[in-house]
Design a protein around this motif. Sequence first.
Motif, mmCIF file in Angstrom:
data_model
loop_
_atom_site.group_PDB
_atom_site.id
_atom_site.type_symbol
_atom_site.label_atom_id
_atom_site.label_comp_id
_atom_site.label_asym_id
_atom_site.label_seq_id
_atom_site.Cartn_x
_atom_site.Cartn_y
_atom_site.Cartn_z
ATOM 1 N N UNK A 224 -5.718 -0.316 -2.329
ATOM 2 C CA UNK A 224 -5.302 0.947 -1.726
ATOM 3 C C UNK A 224 -6.360 2.004 -2.046
ATOM 4 N N UNK A 225 -7.177 2.384 -1.074
ATOM 5 C CA UNK A 225 -8.223 3.373 -1.363
ATOM 6 C C UNK A 225 -7.682 4.720 -1.826
ATOM 7 N N UNK A 226 -6.424 5.048 -1.493
ATOM 8 C CA UNK A 226 -5.872 6.337 -1.883
ATOM 9 C C UNK A 226 -5.684 6.439 -3.390
ATOM 10 N N UNK A 227 -5.612 5.308 -4.079
ATOM 11 C CA UNK A 227 -5.522 5.340 -5.547
ATOM 12 C C UNK A 227 -6.799 5.914 -6.134
ATOM 13 N N UNK A 228 -7.901 5.662 -5.459
ATOM 14 C CA UNK A 228 -9.212 6.072 -5.946
ATOM 15 C C UNK A 228 -10.188 4.925 -5.774
ATOM 16 N N UNK A 229 -11.332 5.205 -5.158
ATOM 17 C CA UNK A 229 -12.357 4.185 -4.950
ATOM 18 C C UNK A 229 -13.401 4.334 -6.047
ATOM 19 N N UNK B 144 0.828 -1.202 0.000
ATOM 20 C CA UNK B 144 0.000 0.000 0.000
ATOM 21 C C UNK B 144 0.865 1.256 0.000
ATOM 22 N N UNK B 145 1.976 1.217 0.743
ATOM 23 C CA UNK B 145 2.866 2.383 0.798
ATOM 24 C C UNK B 145 3.472 2.677 -0.569
ATOM 25 N N UNK B 146 3.780 1.657 -1.343
ATOM 26 C CA UNK B 146 4.393 1.848 -2.651
ATOM 27 C C UNK B 146 3.478 2.573 -3.629
ATOM 28 N N UNK B 147 2.157 2.446 -3.411
ATOM 29 C CA UNK B 147 1.214 3.040 -4.375
ATOM 30 C C UNK B 147 0.438 4.206 -3.771
ATOM 31 N N UNK B 148 0.963 4.802 -2.720
ATOM 32 C CA UNK B 148 0.224 5.870 -2.041
ATOM 33 C C UNK B 148 0.597 7.262 -2.520
ATOM 34 N N UNK B 149 1.471 7.386 -3.479
ATOM 35 C CA UNK B 149 1.864 8.698 -3.970
ATOM 36 C C UNK B 149 0.811 9.316 -4.877
ATOM 37 N N UNK B 150 0.949 10.604 -5.113
ATOM 38 C CA UNK B 150 -0.009 11.309 -5.972
ATOM 39 C C UNK B 150 0.058 10.807 -7.412
ATOM 40 N N UNK B 151 1.245 10.351 -7.836
ATOM 41 C CA UNK B 151 1.362 9.887 -9.217
ATOM 42 C C UNK B 151 0.613 8.579 -9.444
ATOM 43 N N UNK C 246 -5.192 -2.344 -6.418
ATOM 44 C CA UNK C 246 -3.791 -2.345 -6.000
ATOM 45 C C UNK C 246 -2.950 -1.354 -6.794
ATOM 46 N N UNK C 247 -3.435 -0.928 -7.952
ATOM 47 C CA UNK C 247 -2.641 -0.010 -8.772
ATOM 48 C C UNK C 247 -3.568 0.808 -9.658
ATOM 49 N N UNK C 248 -3.008 1.837 -10.219
ATOM 50 C CA UNK C 248 -3.765 2.702 -11.128
ATOM 51 C C UNK C 248 -4.182 1.929 -12.372
ATOM 52 N N UNK C 249 -3.285 1.098 -12.886
ATOM 53 C CA UNK C 249 -3.587 0.335 -14.097
ATOM 54 C C UNK C 249 -4.741 -0.636 -13.864
ATOM 55 N N UNK C 250 -4.732 -1.281 -12.690
ATOM 56 C CA UNK C 250 -5.819 -2.217 -12.379
ATOM 57 C C UNK C 250 -7.146 -1.491 -12.279
ATOM 58 N N UNK C 251 -7.147 -0.286 -11.710
ATOM 59 C CA UNK C 251 -8.381 0.481 -11.583
ATOM 60 C C UNK C 251 -8.930 0.878 -12.950
ATOM 61 N N UNK D 299 -2.462 7.964 -8.412
ATOM 62 C CA UNK D 299 -3.901 8.161 -8.392
ATOM 63 C C UNK D 299 -4.512 8.050 -9.792
ATOM 64 N N UNK D 300 -5.780 7.662 -9.798
ATOM 65 C CA UNK D 300 -6.514 7.564 -11.058
ATOM 66 C C UNK D 300 -6.972 8.953 -11.470
ATOM 67 N N UNK D 301 -6.731 9.277 -12.722
ATOM 68 C CA UNK D 301 -7.213 10.549 -13.259
ATOM 69 C C UNK D 301 -8.520 10.311 -14.003
ATOM 70 N N UNK D 302 -9.491 11.200 -13.752
ATOM 71 C CA UNK D 302 -10.795 11.032 -14.386
ATOM 72 C C UNK D 302 -10.665 11.198 -15.901
#
Length: 628
Positions: free
Chosen positions: A436-441, A380-387, A452-457, A389-392
């Motif tokens: 990781x909810x910080x990626x975007x729910x 979770x820590x590895x994917x908690x950065x702003x980069x 787990x990652x932006x790509x998966x979302x 996150x999912x962009x709309x």
Amino acid sequence: MSRAQAESVIKNIIREIAQECAVKGQAVSETLVAFMVKAVVLDPDNQFNVERTLTKDDVQKLIKTCVDRLLMSASPSLDTIKMQVYFDMNYTNRNEFLEEHKRVLESRLQPVMREITDSRARTREELEGLYRKIVSCVLLRSGLGSPTDISVVREATAALQSVFPQTELGTFMSLTKRDKERQLRELTQIVTGIRLFNKECGKGGEGIDNLPSILNEAIPSATMNIENELNSTRLFISRYTALIERQNAELLEEPEPDMLRQAVINCRQHEAFLKVLLNDVVVATDQVNTLERDLRSVLIQLQNTIQSKTAVPTNQVYPKFISLAKIWTGFQDEMVLLSVISNIQANLEPFTRSHKEVLPDSILQPLLTGLILRSDEERITETSGLEGRVEHAPHFKNLEFLFPETTRNFSQLPLQYKGFCGFSIAVHDRLLLPGNPLIGVLRYKDHFFCFTSKEAAVKFAADPDRYIAHIAEAAKRSPELIQLLELHMQFSTITPYGKSAEPGHMIEKPLTKRDSGIQTEVHPIESNIDPDYEWNEWEMRRKAIKLANLRTRITHSVQTDGSNFRRNNATQIYQPKTQDTQTTRVKGTSVPKPSVFIAGLRGCKSETTEAYKVDLTLDVDTHNDICD
């Protein structure tokens, strides 16, 4: 086949499966058998169709398949199901457990309470026996010492006599049963408070354990045991997850991929149950700290109120004694809860042995060489950065990604699949990785998904229905995922395997419910209240019969509207009975009456008067003859 007949058939199947397992030396509960029957029917590989009546061959096949699965040795999947059944049958939340515990105690005390409330003691010995029963009831209800310990009984009797002397039994006997029970509860609390206060003052306390001290030692020990087991389980999860990721990358077949996934699911379920128990221990810790503060406060108030006084008003001390007893009851509840938590933790451990036997360290250590083991927190820590996150994006139609800064109560969102990444479950064949909810729910059809990652979302959001269907298919083949991922609502609209165009797929029933609303005027029709209206036709029939009967009646007086429906009352009395009685005969005797006549008082022709007395009294014999 009707619903009742289907339930009867299922019960017979469950009973026969349990009997066959018992014959083969494996005792199983009916709850476990029922879960296994559902799992076998849901598995599309078994091709059961319960939309039609099961034939004898279908029943025998179902029984054989269930027995074979229940008798499997070294099966992490079966152990996970057993673990889930055991936890569901033995664990309940804190409030429900305490209510059930109190109900059981009350049921055990009912015979003693009934003997006291139904007693009709009259003699001195009976009243003394009743008082001893009250002392025993007070001890049993308070849980402070054994009623067979002489010193405990003497101390409790002395405390009871100070608030309820034996001379008050007469007043107690005149009360109703409910009032007697209420008074017994109050007496128990007051006596308990007195004994606890005496123990604090060093003047008693026989048979009373120091519960605060015991809890202060037991809670850290229980917390450490659960945390150690939790860390051990998480180590197994990181090992198995690393091996599965390596197999997916290098297409390896050793160890068996399905066995690795079963082991991960088993460990994840064990981890989830341990978290629940650890949370209960944390709550118990806070509750004990609160009780200790309240205990010290009440004891200080009692000491300030009583001090060295010989007499204190009861309205000042009795409420404090009752508060002291309630606080001590809280300590007793925490002791019972902690004991139950420790027992559940110990009984969960045998359900985790199979994956350790199937995948021992001798097999795992060579395969783990060169692999980096990462815990869930590190992922979770590895994917908690702003980069990360999912962009709309505009191609996300009817979809919405939620973030902490734009969503109220973000941490309390009910995440699907217990917070595990749905993309990993669907694509990597039941691989359970925490999202990781910080990626975007992702919010989709009022459900919330994390990844787990932006790509998966992004990939999941491109076609959510397809991935959700894949997860449902995976749960049908691994039924332990239904409870672990909380898929009960999703499976409520799925029928078992039937004839379909594509073998291996379930037929999904269409949802026949939808949300709808309607709005009406506030008062579409003017109010018209009829005081003679009757909604019950039987009441109207009764009134009609009465009116019909009145037409055939003759009266010589005026009858009013208010009296024609009155009921005639009659009473019957017993006339006084005329009765004669006969007494003994009265018999007596009569004695002669003394009679004396004086003659010569009137004088005579002679110049001198001579008077003489004549005795006319009859003798007794003559008198009796005359009377007769």
